[in-house]
Every structure is written in structure tokens, then in C-alpha cells.
Design a protein around this motif. Structure first.
Motif, PDB file in Angstrom:
ATOM      1  N   ARG A  14      -6.089  -1.781  -7.208  1.00 16.64           N
ATOM      2  CA  ARG A  14      -7.020  -1.390  -6.132  1.00 16.64           C
ATOM      3  C   ARG A  14      -6.394  -0.279  -5.304  1.00 16.64           C
ATOM      4  N   ARG A  15      -7.100   0.808  -5.173  1.00 16.65           N
ATOM      5  CA  ARG A  15      -6.643   1.908  -4.318  1.00 16.65           C
ATOM      6  C   ARG A  15      -7.783   2.329  -3.401  1.00 16.65           C
ATOM      7  N   SER A  16      -7.454   3.021  -2.330  1.00 10.84           N
ATOM      8  CA  SER A  16      -8.508   3.484  -1.415  1.00 10.84           C
ATOM      9  C   SER A  16      -9.207   4.715  -1.988  1.00 10.84           C
ATOM     10  N   ARG A  18     -11.706   7.828  -1.036  1.00  2.33           N
ATOM     11  CA  ARG A  18     -12.200   8.534   0.167  1.00  2.33           C
ATOM     12  C   ARG A  18     -13.192   9.631  -0.157  1.00  2.33           C
ATOM     13  N   TRP A 141     -11.037   0.698   3.425  1.00  2.00           N
ATOM     14  CA  TRP A 141     -11.116   0.094   4.768  1.00  2.00           C
ATOM     15  C   TRP A 141     -11.268   1.235   5.767  1.00  2.00           C
ATOM     16  N   ASN A 143     -11.483   1.845   9.952  1.00  2.00           N
ATOM     17  CA  ASN A 143     -11.231   1.096  11.189  1.00  2.00           C
ATOM     18  C   ASN A 143     -11.870   1.727  12.429  1.00  2.00           C
TER      19      ASN A 143
HETATM   20  C1  LIG Z   1      -5.946  -2.413   8.559  1.00  2.00           C
HETATM   21  C2  LIG Z   1      -6.226  -1.171   7.755  1.00  2.00           C
HETATM   22  C3  LIG Z   1      -6.837  -0.097   8.357  1.00  2.00           C
HETATM   23  C4  LIG Z   1      -7.127   1.051   7.617  1.00  2.00           C
HETATM   24  N1  LIG Z   1      -7.833   2.059   8.198  1.00  2.00           N
HETATM   25  C5  LIG Z   1      -8.189   3.127   7.473  1.00  2.00           C
HETATM   26  C6  LIG Z   1      -9.028   4.138   8.028  1.00  2.00           C
HETATM   27  O1  LIG Z   1      -9.485   4.031   9.164  1.00  2.00           O
HETATM   28  N2  LIG Z   1      -9.356   5.214   7.267  1.00  2.00           N
HETATM   29  C7  LIG Z   1      -8.880   5.336   5.977  1.00  2.00           C
HETATM   30  O2  LIG Z   1      -9.204   6.345   5.333  1.00  2.00           O
HETATM   31  N3  LIG Z   1      -8.088   4.403   5.429  1.00  2.00           N
HETATM   32  C8  LIG Z   1      -7.747   3.292   6.128  1.00  2.00           C
HETATM   33  N4  LIG Z   1      -7.001   2.299   5.549  1.00  2.00           N
HETATM   34  C9  LIG Z   1      -6.528   2.445   4.156  1.00  2.00           C
HETATM   35  C10 LIG Z   1      -5.016   2.711   4.100  1.00  2.00           C
HETATM   36  O3  LIG Z   1      -4.743   4.015   4.558  1.00  2.00           O
HETATM   37  C11 LIG Z   1      -4.543   2.506   2.660  1.00  2.00           C
HETATM   38  O4  LIG Z   1      -4.782   1.171   2.279  1.00  2.00           O
HETATM   39  C12 LIG Z   1      -3.070   2.812   2.479  1.00  2.00           C
HETATM   40  O5  LIG Z   1      -2.794   4.162   2.714  1.00  2.00           O
HETATM   41  C13 LIG Z   1      -2.556   2.447   1.060  1.00  2.00           C
HETATM   42  O6  LIG Z   1      -3.308   3.136   0.065  1.00  2.00           O
HETATM   43  P1  LIG Z   1      -4.153   2.362  -1.032  1.00  2.00           P
HETATM   44  O7  LIG Z   1      -5.217   1.552  -0.330  1.00  2.00           O
HETATM   45  O8  LIG Z   1      -4.727   3.446  -1.912  1.00  2.00           O
HETATM   46  O9  LIG Z   1      -3.219   1.446  -1.793  1.00  2.00           O
HETATM   47  C14 LIG Z   1      -6.725   1.142   6.256  1.00  2.00           C
HETATM   48  C15 LIG Z   1      -6.108   0.030   5.657  1.00  2.00           C
HETATM   49  C16 LIG Z   1      -5.877  -1.107   6.382  1.00  2.00           C
HETATM   50  C17 LIG Z   1      -5.251  -2.312   5.692  1.00  2.00           C
END
Ligand SMILES: Cc1cc2nc3c(=O)[nH]c(=O)nc-3n(C[C@H](O)[C@H](O)[C@H](O)COP(=O)(O)O)c2cc1C
Length: 201
Positions: A14-16, A18, A141, A143
Motif C-alpha cells: 500500500r502506498r499513497s 496523489r 490519507w 488531514n
Molecule cells: C496521520 C497521517 C496524515 C497524513 N496526511 C497527509 C496529507 O495531509 N496529505 C498527503 O498527501 N499525505 C498525507 N499522509 C500520507 C503520508 O505522507 C504517507 O503515508 C507517507 O509519506 C508514507 O508514504 P506511503 O503512504 O506511500 O507509504 C498522511 C499519513 C498519515 C498516517
């Protein structure tokens, strides 16, 4: 055996995401993501997380524009959280859209006075992100609405789309197909340098 490998692989990859394409998320897949969220554990089995699932382009735009307006009126202080400072600076520049026009924006709300409000929302969000990956959907995610969750103008907008007076938003999720040639999200796990483990034997 097969099951545990699949679950672990789905968690690890799982990756973010955007950047999203316009491709719509089917009702069946969206329902599955939401059900995965609803099946998250909750403190005392309270089950008070409230999911606001926004697919209306008009509402998504209204939320993004209002967030940009509110952030642009804020100042970055030395102790401002890095991501929030970036939201403020991008908003002042103009053209900031925190949800990047993902096809679906899910806001997770909970009771304002409930001590596990953020923790319960987090469990729901994580379940949804894992389920999304299993369905080849991207998610991230977001926020920003949590940071604005006591702003009167934002509250008014949120009450208008179903937030109850005793609730606040504690997290959010963007969901959709990744804007990649094959529509799949990036799945290369990031190296783990933190999240330390101490064995006590
Ligand atoms: C509590 C929390 C808040 C986050 N807020 C944001 C956000 O507002 N915008 C965003 O683009 N990513 C957000 N993220 C994603 C993180 O940046 C991301 O999970 C992290 O860089 C690791 O990358 P990955 O999810 O690809 O493994 C958030 C993640 C968490 C757990």
C-alpha cells in the motif's frame, strides 16, 4: 498460508496515491472499501465513526476552495507542523487543492467529546486504504479538514453535507484510480528506517 501471504503483501505494497485519473470508482468497489472501514475495531465497540463520502464534483470543489481560503489566511510559525506549513504556503500562492480532485473524498468524523475519536477514525482509514490496494485503487490519507475542523465556515459547509453538531472531522481519504499508464497505484514499499521494535524477553 496463501491467505496470510496475500494479506501481508496487500499491507506492504500500500502506498499513497496523489494523482488520480477521472475513471469512476464502481459502486461495488466503493461499497467494499467503505465496509472494510466500517469493520474496523473501535474503543469500547462504540462504532461512532461517521463516514461522509463525497463524489459530487461541486461539493469537492467547494471544500477545496474553502480550505484554500482558510489556509491562505493563516501564518506559518516556527513550530507549525511541516505539512500544515506547506498547505498554508501553497494556499497563499493559489491553486491549492488538498484532495487533488480524486473521484472520491471520504471524511471520517467522530464525536467531539469521545476520547478515542482520532484513534477510531485512524483504524477505519487504515482498513479502507488496505482494501483499496486489494481492489487496485489508489488512496491517500488527507488531514487538511482535521486541521480546519473548528473553523466556523468549514463547519457550516460540513453541517450542510451531513456532519452532526456533536461531531468533528478527524481524518480524510482520497480514493480513485491512479493516473498511471496502467491505472495501478505505485506499489514499491518504502524502506522502514523507523517504527522501531523492542523485544522484551
Ligand atoms: C496521520 C497521517 C496524515 C497524513 N496526511 C497527509 C496529507 O495531509 N496529505 C498527503 O498527501 N499525505 C498525507 N499522509 C500520507 C503520508 O505522507 C504517507 O503515508 C507517507 O509519506 C508514507 O508514504 P506511503 O503512504 O506511500 O507509504 C498522511 C499519513 C498519515 C498516517
Amino acid at each position: 498460508m496463501e491467505k496470510k501471504e496475500t494479506v501481508f503483501e496487500t499491507i506492504k505494497t500500500r502506498r499513497s496515491t496523489r494523482n488520480y485519473s477521472d475513471r469512476e470508482v464502481s459502486k461495488e468497489d466503493l461499497d467494499m472499501v467503505l465496509e472494510a472501514g466500517r469493520f474496523a475495531p473501535s474503543g469500547g465497540n462504540n462504532q461512532t465513526t461517521h463516514l461522509l463520502v463525497i463524489t459530487s464534483q461541486e461539493i469537492k470543489e467547494k471544500i477545496a476552495k474553502l480550505a484554500e481560503k482558510l489556509f491562505s489566511g493563516m501564518e506559518v510559525m516556527p513550530d507549525t507542523y511541516k505539512s500544515m506549513a506547506s498547505a498554508i504556503l501553497s494556499s497563499k500562492k493559489g491553486g491549492y487543492n488538498f484532495h487533488r480532485n480524486a473521484p472520491v473524498l471520504i471524511l471520517t468524523a467522530n464525536k467531539k467529546t469521545y476520547s478515542n475519536n482520532i484513534a477510531d477514525c485512524s483504524c477505519v482509514l487504515e482498513n479502507m486504504m488496505i482494501m483499496a490496494n486489494a481492489l487496485d485503487l489508489g488512496s491517500c490519507w488527507v488531514n487538511q479538514i482535521k486541521w480546519l475542523n473548528e473553523e466556523p465556515e468549514m463547519l457550516e459547509l460540513l453541517y450542510g453535507i451531513g456532519l452532526r453538531e456533536d461531531e468533528r472531522v478527524y481524518g480524510g481519504l482520497t480514493l480513485g484510480y491512479a493516473d498511471t499508464p496502467d491505472g495501478l497505484p505505485s506499489r514499491n514499499p518504502l524502506e522502514r528506517k523507523g517504527n522501531e521494535v523492542t523485544f522484551v524477553i
